[in-house]
Design a protein around this motif. Structure first.
Motif, PDB file in Angstrom:
ATOM      1  N   LYS A   3      38.566  65.614  13.922  1.00 13.39           N
ATOM      2  CA  LYS A   3      37.714  66.623  14.573  1.00 13.39           C
ATOM      3  C   LYS A   3      36.290  67.006  14.309  1.00 13.39           C
ATOM      4  N   ILE A   4      35.508  66.713  14.884  1.00 17.85           N
ATOM      5  CA  ILE A   4      34.758  67.912  14.236  1.00 17.85           C
ATOM      6  C   ILE A   4      33.559  68.374  15.354  1.00 17.85           C
ATOM      7  N   ASP A   5      34.096  69.845  15.514  1.00 14.19           N
ATOM      8  CA  ASP A   5      32.900  70.099  17.069  1.00 14.19           C
ATOM      9  C   ASP A   5      33.049  72.421  16.103  1.00 14.19           C
ATOM     10  N   ASP A   6      31.737  72.373  17.080  1.00 12.63           N
ATOM     11  CA  ASP A   6      31.376  74.076  17.168  1.00 12.63           C
ATOM     12  C   ASP A   6      32.189  75.032  17.338  1.00 12.63           C
ATOM     13  N   ALA A   7      33.459  74.669  18.260  1.00 11.77           N
ATOM     14  CA  ALA A   7      34.538  75.756  18.269  1.00 11.77           C
ATOM     15  C   ALA A   7      35.780  74.788  18.504  1.00 11.77           C
ATOM     16  N   TYR A   8      36.949  75.462  18.215  1.00 15.05           N
ATOM     17  CA  TYR A   8      38.289  75.240  17.775  1.00 15.05           C
ATOM     18  C   TYR A   8      39.169  75.609  18.732  1.00 15.05           C
ATOM     19  N   LYS A   9      40.415  75.734  19.659  1.00 14.48           N
ATOM     20  CA  LYS A   9      41.148  76.327  19.799  1.00 14.48           C
ATOM     21  C   LYS A   9      41.311  76.593  19.310  1.00 14.48           C
ATOM     22  N   GLY A  10      42.549  78.011  18.834  1.00 10.17           N
ATOM     23  CA  GLY A  10      43.185  78.567  17.603  1.00 10.17           C
ATOM     24  C   GLY A  10      44.996  78.139  17.596  1.00 10.17           C
ATOM     25  N   LYS A  11      45.485  77.384  18.896  1.00  8.68           N
ATOM     26  CA  LYS A  11      46.699  77.492  18.873  1.00  8.68           C
ATOM     27  C   LYS A  11      47.112  76.261  18.406  1.00  8.68           C
ATOM     28  N   SER A  12      45.831  75.027  18.183  1.00  5.99           N
ATOM     29  CA  SER A  12      45.978  73.856  17.776  1.00  5.99           C
ATOM     30  C   SER A  12      44.856  73.742  16.373  1.00  5.99           C
ATOM     31  N   LEU A  13      44.451  74.626  16.214  1.00  3.53           N
ATOM     32  CA  LEU A  13      44.271  74.430  14.746  1.00  3.53           C
ATOM     33  C   LEU A  13      45.491  74.357  13.693  1.00  3.53           C
ATOM     34  N   GLY A  14      45.424  73.814  12.240  1.00  2.51           N
ATOM     35  CA  GLY A  14      46.206  74.149  11.685  1.00  2.51           C
ATOM     36  C   GLY A  14      45.446  73.360  10.444  1.00  2.51           C
ATOM     37  N   GLN A  15      45.559  72.181  10.098  1.00  5.77           N
ATOM     38  CA  GLN A  15      44.693  71.979   8.771  1.00  5.77           C
ATOM     39  C   GLN A  15      42.957  71.944   8.999  1.00  5.77           C
ATOM     40  N   ILE A  16      42.033  72.265   7.330  1.00  4.99           N
ATOM     41  CA  ILE A  16      41.156  71.984   8.119  1.00  4.99           C
ATOM     42  C   ILE A  16      40.721  71.729   7.014  1.00  4.99           C
ATOM     43  N   LYS A  17      39.148  70.499   6.813  1.00  7.02           N
ATOM     44  CA  LYS A  17      38.465  70.352   6.176  1.00  7.02           C
ATOM     45  C   LYS A  17      36.729  70.879   6.140  1.00  7.02           C
ATOM     46  N   ILE A  18      36.586  71.389   4.717  1.00  2.92           N
ATOM     47  CA  ILE A  18      35.306  71.987   5.291  1.00  2.92           C
ATOM     48  C   ILE A  18      34.411  71.557   3.903  1.00  2.92           C
ATOM     49  N   LEU A  19      33.142  70.571   4.609  1.00  2.00           N
ATOM     50  CA  LEU A  19      32.899  69.978   4.117  1.00  2.00           C
ATOM     51  C   LEU A  19      31.035  70.481   3.767  1.00  2.00           C
ATOM     52  N   PHE A  20      30.590  70.616   3.071  1.00  2.00           N
ATOM     53  CA  PHE A  20      29.191  70.306   2.092  1.00  2.00           C
ATOM     54  C   PHE A  20      28.617  69.993   1.524  1.00  2.00           C
ATOM     55  N   THR A  21      27.230  69.459   1.278  1.00  2.00           N
ATOM     56  CA  THR A  21      26.144  68.698  -0.059  1.00  2.00           C
ATOM     57  C   THR A  21      25.787  70.153  -1.034  1.00  2.00           C
ATOM     58  N   VAL A  22      25.929  69.612  -1.999  1.00  4.00           N
ATOM     59  CA  VAL A  22      25.063  70.797  -3.000  1.00  4.00           C
ATOM     60  C   VAL A  22      23.811  70.059  -3.277  1.00  4.00           C
ATOM     61  N   ALA A  23      23.350  70.771  -3.372  1.00  7.81           N
ATOM     62  CA  ALA A  23      21.995  69.962  -3.430  1.00  7.81           C
ATOM     63  C   ALA A  23      21.399  69.596  -5.032  1.00  7.81           C
ATOM     64  N   GLU A  24      20.244  68.639  -4.730  1.00  9.07           N
ATOM     65  CA  GLU A  24      20.011  68.396  -6.044  1.00  9.07           C
ATOM     66  C   GLU A  24      19.225  68.946  -6.765  1.00  9.07           C
ATOM     67  N   ASN A  25      19.020  69.292  -8.176  1.00  7.88           N
ATOM     68  CA  ASN A  25      18.516  70.202  -8.806  1.00  7.88           C
ATOM     69  C   ASN A  25      18.463  70.068 -10.075  1.00  7.88           C
ATOM     70  N   LYS A  26      17.259  70.062 -10.656  1.00  8.78           N
ATOM     71  CA  LYS A  26      16.837  69.128 -11.882  1.00  8.78           C
ATOM     72  C   LYS A  26      17.481  70.543 -13.388  1.00  8.78           C
ATOM     73  N   ILE A  27      16.926  71.715 -12.349  1.00  8.08           N
ATOM     74  CA  ILE A  27      16.710  72.563 -13.228  1.00  8.08           C
ATOM     75  C   ILE A  27      18.072  72.995 -14.184  1.00  8.08           C
ATOM     76  N   ALA A  28      19.449  72.603 -13.228  1.00 11.56           N
ATOM     77  CA  ALA A  28      21.367  73.401 -13.181  1.00 11.56           C
ATOM     78  C   ALA A  28      21.108  73.183 -14.219  1.00 11.56           C
ATOM     79  N   PRO A  29      21.616  73.606 -15.083  1.00 11.81           N
ATOM     80  CA  PRO A  29      22.976  72.798 -15.977  1.00 11.81           C
ATOM     81  C   PRO A  29      23.666  71.665 -15.793  1.00 11.81           C
ATOM     82  N   LYS A  30      23.946  70.590 -16.210  1.00 12.46           N
ATOM     83  CA  LYS A  30      24.538  69.513 -15.861  1.00 12.46           C
ATOM     84  C   LYS A  30      26.230  69.901 -16.563  1.00 12.46           C
ATOM     85  N   ASN A  31      27.092  69.850 -16.324  1.00  9.10           N
ATOM     86  CA  ASN A  31      29.054  70.440 -16.087  1.00  9.10           C
ATOM     87  C   ASN A  31      29.124  70.552 -14.715  1.00  9.10           C
TER      88      ASN A  31
END
Length: 311
Positions: free
Chosen positions: A201-229
């Motif tokens: 479930k994705i939401d802006d607020a969660y109940k602490g008692k029912s919140l167990g495992q979470i997943k943190i999702l994000f994207t790393v933006a494109e960057n042509k200058i940064a070293p590729k490694n």
């Protein structure tokens, strides 16, 4: 004493008197002759004295001239040495004049016999002086030219140094810009709750008692200058009171001059393109009520933040 002995003594005394008289006469004669010769000699001495006096005057004059000439030549020699030159003939001439000066001071007769020779030496010294002065002038011209050349070269060096300094500053500024531009960015940070049955479930607020495992999702933006490694990402979950949530797997990392604790971490193989990242996390214990902040760090930089609320 016998009469004969008295007679002998008397005759000896008389003979002595005769010899004394003869000796006195001889001495008177000798004194007379000596007086004549002394008179004549005194006249000659007076004439010689006049000659010697005149010679001494000439000698003194010449000695003065020699002294002045020696000092003049020494000055020229010093100037020549200062200019970087050397004239062995001039040095030899100075020594010769000094030697002549000593001899002139000791023996007036030597002066009279060498007067013309000394004049010739002085004339030769004047010639050497003129040559030395000409050489000093030439060397001074060369030194002036060298100074001018050195000044030009120094100006060129200063200019090149300024150019190099400017290039170094530009290089440093460019490197700083590149370093800034090469910093990755974590975007669209979201938190998804995962139930014990695996329901997400994705939401802006969660109940602490029912919140167990979470997943943190994000994207790393494109960057042509940064070293590729491989990039190591450190994730901090900061509670409402400012404390960082840590667990058994927590550790430390460097951020600027600080040492920070992280909540969890992951690694990605970054190729310069947009890279999605998912990190699962299960908290030990209850969640605190309030807004939590998620911070993502990479290579010593904070690359993104997000929030979620526990009600």
């Amino acid at each position: 004493m016998s009469q004969e002995k008295k007679q002998v003594v008397k005759e000896e005394k008389n003979n002595n008197k005769v010899w004394i008289v003869v000796l006195a006469v001889v001495l008177l004669a000798v004194n007379g002759i000596q007086g004549f010769f002394n008179y004549k000699q005194n006249d000659e001495i007076k004439q010689q004295a006049v000659t010697i006096q005149e010679g001494n005057a000439q000698r003194d004059s010449l000695t003065t001239a020699l002294t002045a000439k020696i000092e003049e030549l020494k000055t020229i020699s010093a100037q020549l040495a200062e200019a970087g030159g050397k004239n062995e003939a001039l040095e030899a001439q100075i020594q010769e004049l000094e030697s002549i000066k000593v001899k002139l001071q000791k023996d007036a007769n030597y002066y009279r016999s060498k007067y013309n020779s000394v004049q010739g030496e002085i004339a030769n010294a004047n010639k050497l002086k003129d040559e030395a002065e000409a050489k000093v002038a030439a060397l001074n011209i060369q030194l002036t030219q060298k100074d001018s050349t050195l000044n030009i070269k120094n100006a060129e060096i200063v200019q090149k140094t300024q150019v190099i300094s400017t290039l170094e500053e530009e290089k440093g500024a460019l490197a700083q810009k590149v370093a800034i531009a090469s910093v990755l960015k974590a975007e669209n940070i979201k938190v998804i709750s995962v139930s014990s049955k695996g329901k997400e479930k994705i939401d802006d607020a969660y109940k602490g008692k029912s919140l167990g495992q979470i997943k943190i999702l994000f994207t790393v933006a494109e960057n042509k200058i940064a070293p590729k490694n491989t990039k190591e990402l450190f994730i901090r979950i900061v509670e409402p009171d400012g404390a960082t949530i840590t667990g058994s797997s927590n550790g430390e990392f460097k951020y600027n001059t600080q040492t920070l604790f992280y909540t969890t971490k992951t690694s990605i193989l970054y190729n310069g393109l947009i890279s999605p990242v998912t990190v699962s996390y299960t908290k030990e214990g209850a969640w605190k009520v309030g807004k939590h902040t998620i911070e993502v760090y990479c290579e010593g930089a904070l690359i993104g933040t997000g929030t979620f609320v526990i009600s």
